[in-house]
Design a protein around this motif. Structure first.
Motif, PDB file in Angstrom:
ATOM      1  N   THR A 170     107.421   2.079  17.709  1.00  0.00           N
ATOM      2  CA  THR A 170     106.332   2.553  18.329  1.00  0.00           C
ATOM      3  C   THR A 170     104.846   2.155  17.537  1.00  0.00           C
ATOM      4  O   THR A 170     103.818   1.896  18.003  1.00  0.00           O
ATOM      5  CB  THR A 170     106.499   3.861  18.592  1.00  0.00           C
ATOM      6  N   ILE A 171     105.093   2.456  16.360  1.00  0.00           N
ATOM      7  CA  ILE A 171     103.515   2.173  15.732  1.00  0.00           C
ATOM      8  C   ILE A 171     103.164   0.545  15.559  1.00  0.00           C
ATOM      9  O   ILE A 171     102.202   0.307  16.015  1.00  0.00           O
ATOM     10  CB  ILE A 171     103.984   2.527  14.207  1.00  0.00           C
ATOM     11  N   ALA A 172     104.203  -0.330  15.449  1.00  0.00           N
ATOM     12  CA  ALA A 172     103.856  -1.862  15.752  1.00  0.00           C
ATOM     13  C   ALA A 172     103.410  -2.034  16.975  1.00  0.00           C
ATOM     14  O   ALA A 172     102.420  -2.674  17.091  1.00  0.00           O
ATOM     15  CB  ALA A 172     105.116  -2.666  15.375  1.00  0.00           C
ATOM     16  N   CYS A 173     104.265  -1.669  17.997  1.00  0.00           N
ATOM     17  CA  CYS A 173     103.723  -1.803  19.417  1.00  0.00           C
ATOM     18  C   CYS A 173     102.498  -1.198  20.034  1.00  0.00           C
ATOM     19  O   CYS A 173     101.541  -2.102  20.411  1.00  0.00           O
ATOM     20  CB  CYS A 173     104.803  -1.383  20.427  1.00  0.00           C
ATOM     21  N   VAL A 174     102.182  -0.157  19.414  1.00  0.00           N
ATOM     22  CA  VAL A 174     100.698   0.486  19.884  1.00  0.00           C
ATOM     23  C   VAL A 174      99.726   0.029  19.110  1.00  0.00           C
ATOM     24  O   VAL A 174      98.565  -0.506  19.662  1.00  0.00           O
ATOM     25  CB  VAL A 174     100.880   2.069  19.363  1.00  0.00           C
ATOM     26  N   GLU A 175      99.762  -0.487  17.650  1.00  0.00           N
ATOM     27  CA  GLU A 175      98.849  -0.892  16.905  1.00  0.00           C
ATOM     28  C   GLU A 175      98.780  -2.598  17.465  1.00  0.00           C
ATOM     29  O   GLU A 175      97.495  -2.974  17.498  1.00  0.00           O
ATOM     30  CB  GLU A 175      99.200  -1.316  15.402  1.00  0.00           C
ATOM     31  N   ILE A 176      99.723  -3.287  17.744  1.00  0.00           N
ATOM     32  CA  ILE A 176      99.372  -4.544  18.405  1.00  0.00           C
ATOM     33  C   ILE A 176      98.896  -4.529  19.760  1.00  0.00           C
ATOM     34  O   ILE A 176      97.745  -5.541  19.878  1.00  0.00           O
ATOM     35  CB  ILE A 176     100.835  -5.631  18.397  1.00  0.00           C
ATOM     36  N   TYR A 177      99.298  -3.610  20.470  1.00  0.00           N
ATOM     37  CA  TYR A 177      98.628  -3.508  21.807  1.00  0.00           C
ATOM     38  C   TYR A 177      97.162  -2.998  21.808  1.00  0.00           C
ATOM     39  O   TYR A 177      96.081  -3.826  22.397  1.00  0.00           O
ATOM     40  CB  TYR A 177      99.421  -2.476  22.733  1.00  0.00           C
ATOM     41  N   GLN A 178      96.967  -2.164  21.023  1.00  0.00           N
ATOM     42  CA  GLN A 178      95.436  -1.678  21.069  1.00  0.00           C
ATOM     43  C   GLN A 178      94.484  -2.829  20.302  1.00  0.00           C
ATOM     44  O   GLN A 178      93.514  -2.799  20.899  1.00  0.00           O
ATOM     45  CB  GLN A 178      95.390  -0.450  19.953  1.00  0.00           C
ATOM     46  N   ALA A 179      95.190  -3.440  19.489  1.00  0.00           N
ATOM     47  CA  ALA A 179      94.300  -4.643  18.652  1.00  0.00           C
ATOM     48  C   ALA A 179      94.251  -5.934  19.401  1.00  0.00           C
ATOM     49  O   ALA A 179      93.203  -6.606  19.669  1.00  0.00           O
ATOM     50  CB  ALA A 179      95.041  -5.168  17.392  1.00  0.00           C
ATOM     51  N   SER A 180      95.016  -6.219  20.554  1.00  0.00           N
ATOM     52  CA  SER A 180      95.011  -7.282  21.331  1.00  0.00           C
ATOM     53  C   SER A 180      94.710  -7.179  22.819  1.00  0.00           C
ATOM     54  O   SER A 180      94.564  -8.122  23.495  1.00  0.00           O
ATOM     55  CB  SER A 180      96.474  -7.972  20.989  1.00  0.00           C
ATOM     56  N   ILE A 181      94.309  -6.076  23.237  1.00  0.00           N
ATOM     57  CA  ILE A 181      94.242  -5.815  24.710  1.00  0.00           C
ATOM     58  C   ILE A 181      92.828  -6.441  25.243  1.00  0.00           C
ATOM     59  O   ILE A 181      92.739  -6.567  26.226  1.00  0.00           O
ATOM     60  CB  ILE A 181      94.176  -4.107  25.084  1.00  0.00           C
ATOM     61  N   ASP A 182      92.081  -6.559  24.336  1.00  0.00           N
ATOM     62  CA  ASP A 182      90.631  -7.164  24.369  1.00  0.00           C
ATOM     63  C   ASP A 182      90.743  -8.719  24.959  1.00  0.00           C
ATOM     64  O   ASP A 182      89.869  -9.228  25.359  1.00  0.00           O
ATOM     65  CB  ASP A 182      89.720  -6.936  23.451  1.00  0.00           C
ATOM     66  N   PHE A 183      91.662  -9.441  24.153  1.00  0.00           N
ATOM     67  CA  PHE A 183      91.616 -10.916  24.345  1.00  0.00           C
ATOM     68  C   PHE A 183      93.267 -11.322  24.566  1.00  0.00           C
ATOM     69  O   PHE A 183      93.276 -12.445  25.380  1.00  0.00           O
ATOM     70  CB  PHE A 183      91.369 -11.537  22.925  1.00  0.00           C
ATOM     71  N   PHE A 184      94.202 -10.624  24.343  1.00  0.00           N
ATOM     72  CA  PHE A 184      95.576 -11.157  24.950  1.00  0.00           C
ATOM     73  C   PHE A 184      96.522  -9.971  25.003  1.00  0.00           C
ATOM     74  O   PHE A 184      97.250  -9.604  23.845  1.00  0.00           O
ATOM     75  CB  PHE A 184      96.117 -12.254  24.022  1.00  0.00           C
ATOM     76  N   PRO A 185      96.562  -9.193  26.059  1.00  0.00           N
ATOM     77  CA  PRO A 185      97.320  -8.068  26.021  1.00  0.00           C
ATOM     78  C   PRO A 185      98.989  -8.368  26.147  1.00  0.00           C
ATOM     79  O   PRO A 185      99.631  -7.496  25.633  1.00  0.00           O
ATOM     80  CB  PRO A 185      96.972  -7.212  27.555  1.00  0.00           C
TER      81      PRO A 185
END
Length: 483
Positions: A406-421
């Motif tokens: 969950t930590i990994a998925c949330v952090e990756i999603y939050q960091a990449s939603i602006d350029f590659f969700p």
């Protein structure tokens, strides 16, 4: 006169299948309702109701939508961690209870706890759109953690059901049947979600049905499950009972080491850990991602209904493969994992293309082979008296997956939603490739370690669950007499 094995097996597995079906059906109602509850509450805290009703379809609001998605994923992370951290410590205790008290007791405890959790989140839904709703959501997850959640229930059910198998080769079929009941529960749960969302009814209606299904599962477990204790009742005091799971896990590992199976067991656990790392941590992320892909709640539920229906078909094929062609469990696990690699890639590059998302179903349906076959292999690695410990340790690994995934998925999603969700799904494919590497190492160990050949049968004639085995049992008795 020897009682036929088929009726006995079905008397053992049918109540378990009903419990798993009802629990998973209720869990999916809970899952759909809480995801929608968090998303709508965060939106209502920032805007009005009419604005929130249009945000998924009106892409001129995409900047605010991304902000709401980030905050929603953060609350989902808080809730998941509140549950999973506690569940990690609780899992060994429930495994010890399964082996030292009886197989039935952890199932009842988990369902009772789920009912209490459902009541709390139902109260929270009354305050939808307020900060109190989010606080009660966290409280419900903390309470749920002390029951171990779905993973503990499933592990306890596997331990109860496989005790009825007279031959270890039946474990795959038994587990596949239970997995099918789980998937049917998921299908019905998502179908109910779709129906309720189409009616535009209130979330608390969904949660009330969730609680009623759990009450029915509790009644079945109290009435139809037998008390099966594999050891004498414990006379330990409270402090000894609390630390007993630590000694149990130590004994489990010592026994595996003495039988030269510890390395194999650890490889299987590492493989399962990486396989489940994304799967256990992606629940809220997939919900948010599909909303970002212009799915509303009804479309979201419909997609997963089709996916679970396809998974049921894959499980039917799995039973046929094991029963008629005697395909090795390890080969089936590798095949399922390889076939499932296409699904996260299609998700990653969908770019609002719903056809690509639905096109991932034929790939994702075979991923269930990996989980089923690994559980069957683990069940054959350990003696009957240690199955509760082994399955609870698997649940512990999966709860660690919930936390870390969950930590990994949330952090990756939050960091990449602006350029590659879709970057989070590249992460999913990567973790599955790592799991594949571990399971290939396991295959190499089997080919070089004679001790492992007995747990990976490939040539012997297996005795399937759905056939009468009394004749074969008599043959075995004759062989023992003349030995």
């Amino acid at each position: 006169m020897v009682e036929p094995s088929v009726p006995r097996l079905w008397r053992a597995v049918l109540p378990i299948c009903l419990i798993c079906f009802l629990y998973l059906c209720s869990f999916l109602l809970f899952f759909c309702a809480t995801n929608s509850l968090i998303y709508s509450t965060v939106c209502l805290l920032r805007a009005n109701e009419s604005y929130c009703a249009e945000i998924d379809q009106n892409k001129s609001l995409i900047i605010l939508e991304e902000s709401i998605q980030k905050e929603s994923s953060q609350w989902a992370l808080y809730g998941t961690l509140s549950f999973a951290i506690i569940a990690c410590f609780i899992s060994p205790i429930y495994g010890s209870l399964s082996d030292t008290k009886n197989r039935k007791f952890p199932i009842i405890l988990t369902i009772c706890n789920a009912i209490l959790t459902g009541l709390i989140i139902t109260i929270a839904s009354i305050y939808q759109g307020t900060q109190l709703c989010l606080i009660l959501y966290i409280v419900a997850n903390i309470v749920n953690g002390f029951g171990g959640g779905t993973l503990i229930l499933i592990s306890s059910c596997f331990g109860y059901a496989t005790d009825s198998c007279t031959h270890k080769e039946q474990h795959v079929q038994m587990i596949a049947i239970i997995e099918a009941s789980l998937n049917i529960g998921v299908i019905i749960g998502y179908a109910l979600c779709t129906f309720v969302f189409e009616l535009h009814t209130r979330i608390w209606h969904i949660l009330l049905v969730h609680v009623l299904l759990l009450v029915l599962a509790l009644v079945i477990s109290l009435v139809f499950l037998k008390n099966r204790s594999l050891s004498q009742p414990s006379t330990n005091n409270l402090s000894q009972k609390i630390i007993q799971p630590i000694y149990d896990i130590h004994d489990l590992f010592v026994g595996l080491k003495q039988n030269h199976l510890l390395i194999s067991f650890l490889i299987l656990l590492f493989s399962l850990f990486f396989y489940d790392l994304f799967r256990m941590g992606s629940g809220s992320i997939v919900y948010l991602y599909l909303h970002y892909m212009s799915f509303d709640d009804a479309h979201y539920a419909a997609y997963f209904s089709f996916e679970q229906l396809a998974t049921c078909l894959a499980l039917i094929l799995l039973v046929l493969l094991r029963r008629r062609w005697k395909v090795n469990d390890l080969y089936l696990a590798i095949m399922g994992l390889c076939l499932s690699l296409a699904a996260p890639i299609l998700f990653a590059f969908a770019q609002r293309n719903k056809a690509m998302i639905f096109g991932a179903i034929p790939s994702s349906m075979f991923s269930i082979y990996f989980a089923v076959c690994l559980r069957a292999i683990i069940a054959r690695l350990v003696p009957e008296k240690d199955k509760g410990k082994a399955f609870s340790f698997v649940a512990l690994i999966q709860n660690l997956d919930v936390v870390m995934g969950t930590i990994a998925c949330v952090e990756i999603y939050q960091a990449s939603i602006d350029f590659f969700p879709g970057l989070v799904f590249i992460f999913a494919a990567t973790t599955r490739i790592i799991a594949l590497i571990f399971i290939l190492i396991q295959g190499l160990c089997v080919s070089r370690t004679p001790e492992l050949l007995s747990i990976m049968p490939t040539d012997e004639i297996e005795e399937p669950i759905l056939e009468n085995q009394s004749d074969d049992d008599n043959n075995n008795d004759d062989e023992l007499i003349h030995a």
